[in-house]
Enzyme design. Structure first.
Site, mmCIF file in Angstrom:
data_model
loop_
_atom_site.group_PDB
_atom_site.id
_atom_site.type_symbol
_atom_site.label_atom_id
_atom_site.label_comp_id
_atom_site.label_asym_id
_atom_site.label_seq_id
_atom_site.Cartn_x
_atom_site.Cartn_y
_atom_site.Cartn_z
ATOM 1 N N ASP A 72 36.107 69.103 -12.541
ATOM 2 C CA ASP A 72 36.707 69.858 -13.654
ATOM 3 C C ASP A 72 36.989 71.321 -13.297
ATOM 4 O O ASP A 72 37.381 72.101 -14.162
ATOM 5 C CB ASP A 72 35.763 69.832 -14.872
ATOM 6 C CG ASP A 72 35.999 68.617 -15.771
ATOM 7 O OD1 ASP A 72 37.110 68.039 -15.725
ATOM 8 O OD2 ASP A 72 35.070 68.259 -16.523
ATOM 9 N N ARG A 146 30.626 73.741 -27.657
ATOM 10 C CA ARG A 146 30.213 74.168 -26.320
ATOM 11 C C ARG A 146 29.462 75.510 -26.345
ATOM 12 O O ARG A 146 28.327 75.592 -25.919
ATOM 13 C CB ARG A 146 31.440 74.291 -25.399
ATOM 14 C CG ARG A 146 32.208 72.983 -25.199
ATOM 15 C CD ARG A 146 31.452 72.021 -24.317
ATOM 16 N NE ARG A 146 32.142 70.758 -24.145
ATOM 17 C CZ ARG A 146 32.977 70.468 -23.144
ATOM 18 N NH1 ARG A 146 33.250 71.381 -22.241
ATOM 19 N NH2 ARG A 146 33.528 69.276 -23.047
ATOM 20 N N HIS A 175 37.113 73.141 -27.758
ATOM 21 C CA HIS A 175 37.161 74.528 -27.286
ATOM 22 C C HIS A 175 38.142 75.281 -28.186
ATOM 23 O O HIS A 175 39.155 74.707 -28.601
ATOM 24 C CB HIS A 175 37.728 74.622 -25.857
ATOM 25 C CG HIS A 175 36.730 74.457 -24.755
ATOM 26 N ND1 HIS A 175 37.050 73.817 -23.575
ATOM 27 C CD2 HIS A 175 35.448 74.884 -24.610
ATOM 28 C CE1 HIS A 175 35.999 73.847 -22.765
ATOM 29 N NE2 HIS A 175 35.018 74.480 -23.371
ATOM 30 N N CYS A 269 43.888 75.809 -20.278
ATOM 31 C CA CYS A 269 42.588 75.500 -19.663
ATOM 32 C C CYS A 269 42.610 75.801 -18.165
ATOM 33 O O CYS A 269 41.572 76.061 -17.569
ATOM 34 C CB CYS A 269 42.238 74.028 -19.832
ATOM 35 S SG CYS A 269 42.123 73.490 -21.528
HETATM 36 N N1 ARG Z 1 36.958 68.173 -18.796
HETATM 37 C C1 ARG Z 1 36.804 69.556 -19.138
HETATM 38 C C2 ARG Z 1 35.635 69.717 -20.087
HETATM 39 O O1 ARG Z 1 35.483 68.915 -20.970
HETATM 40 C C3 ARG Z 1 38.048 70.107 -19.744
HETATM 41 C C4 ARG Z 1 37.986 71.580 -19.982
HETATM 42 C C5 ARG Z 1 39.181 72.092 -20.703
HETATM 43 N N2 ARG Z 1 39.177 73.502 -20.712
HETATM 44 C C6 ARG Z 1 39.530 74.273 -21.746
HETATM 45 N N3 ARG Z 1 39.603 75.560 -21.550
HETATM 46 N N4 ARG Z 1 39.736 73.767 -22.934
HETATM 47 O O2 ARG Z 1 34.857 70.638 -19.988
#
Ligand code: ARG
Length: 276
Positions: A72, A146, A175, A269
């Site tokens: 990632d 998160r 996010h 992202c």
């Molecule tokens: N697979 C990553 C995660 O779930 C994707 C991150 C996406 N990043 C973002 N800035 N929205 O952490």
């Protein structure tokens, strides 16, 4: 908060990390499905095209060397949050991504930036956004999936800018940068239902002229965009959002981004802004 479109310096500095080790190898958001095949070559091609699009618009793009075992890491926006030459480091919510933080720390330290080690869980620009001229610089901060809301108050103390905490309520938009985008120095676009009713009220109060996105716009990752105040680079699948941006006076720049979508991210992202 905004009366007219803010004048924006078109030249930005960004950080990106090529998807050389990208894959959907685990599930940490509802978009990820390890059974769905990813075209690694196409992912790299689409990433390169995004990078060339940004440099073609006159921006500078630094490249973070990718590390094996961190599939990632291409989502470079999550590694830190920068304002005024200070990088507030990330501390990832999931162990699978934890080691990415050190790669970003090395990058900022090598560049001679002030790097602040985080004490609370936070995923950098995934959950922090910056409006340079709103009240002399305002930080919008997401929580609920998160980033620990305690990190919001720490960021305010570290960066000396007011932090507005916004609660995210829909796991598909885990996010802040999947549900809200900074369009220029003062205005934003967002999908209201991704936020709690109280946070929706806060957003309405702060941004009465915001561009409102639909659920379909948000699902197409139409809010996961990179704007320099004029050009707005976004996923080409977000066609309705593209039309709304054009109608609002911005210049949409759609890019094909099918493969990195499979990891639950899109254009924004993959791009961290370096605010020196
Ligand atoms: N697979 C990553 C995660 O779930 C994707 C991150 C996406 N990043 C973002 N800035 N929205 O952490």
């Amino acid at each position: 908060m905004t009366v007219a479109r803010a004048a924006t310096d078109p030249s930005r500095v960004y950080l990106m990390c090529p998807p050389e080790h990208f894959g959907v190898e685990y599930v940490i958001n509802p978009w990820m499905d390890p059974q769905q095949p990813v075209d690694a070559e196409l992912a790299l091609k689409q990433w390169q095209c995004l990078r060339e699009t940004l440099t073609g618009l006159g921006h500078e793009v630094h490249v973070l060397p990718p590390r094996p075992g961190l599939p990632d890491m291409v989502y470079a926006a999550n590694g830190a949050f920068t304002v005024d030459g200070t990088a507030y480091g990330a501390r990832f919510a999931h162990p699978q991504r934890a080691a990415e933080a050190g790669a970003h720390r090395d990058f900022y330290q090598d560049l001679g930036w002030r790097y602040v080690r985080p004490t609370e869980t936070n995923e950098g620009e995934g959950d922090f956004a910056y409006l340079p001229t709103a009240y002399g610089g305002t930080i919008l901060a997401g929580y609920g999936f998160r980033t620990d809301p305690d990190a919001h108050r720490r960021v305010q103390e570290t960066l000396g800018r007011p932090v507005v905490s916004l609660r995210l309520v829909d796991p598909l938009f885990y996010h802040l940068d999947t549900a809200l985008a900074v369009l220029d120095d003062e205005n934003v676009a967002y999908y209201p239902a991704a936020f709690s009713p109280a946070s929706q009220r806060v957003l309405r109060q702060l941004f009465p002229d915001a561009l409102l996105a639909s659920r379909a716009d948000a699902l197409a990752f139409g809010l996961n965009l990179v704007s320099d105040g004029r050009h707005v680079v976004l996923n080409d699948a977000a066609t309705a959002m593209t039309a709304k941006l054009a109608a609002a006076g911005y210049q949409p720049v759609p890019v094909e981004f099918t493969e990195l979508h499979k990891g639950g991210g899109s254009v924004k992202c993959c791009v961290a802004e370096l605010r020196g």
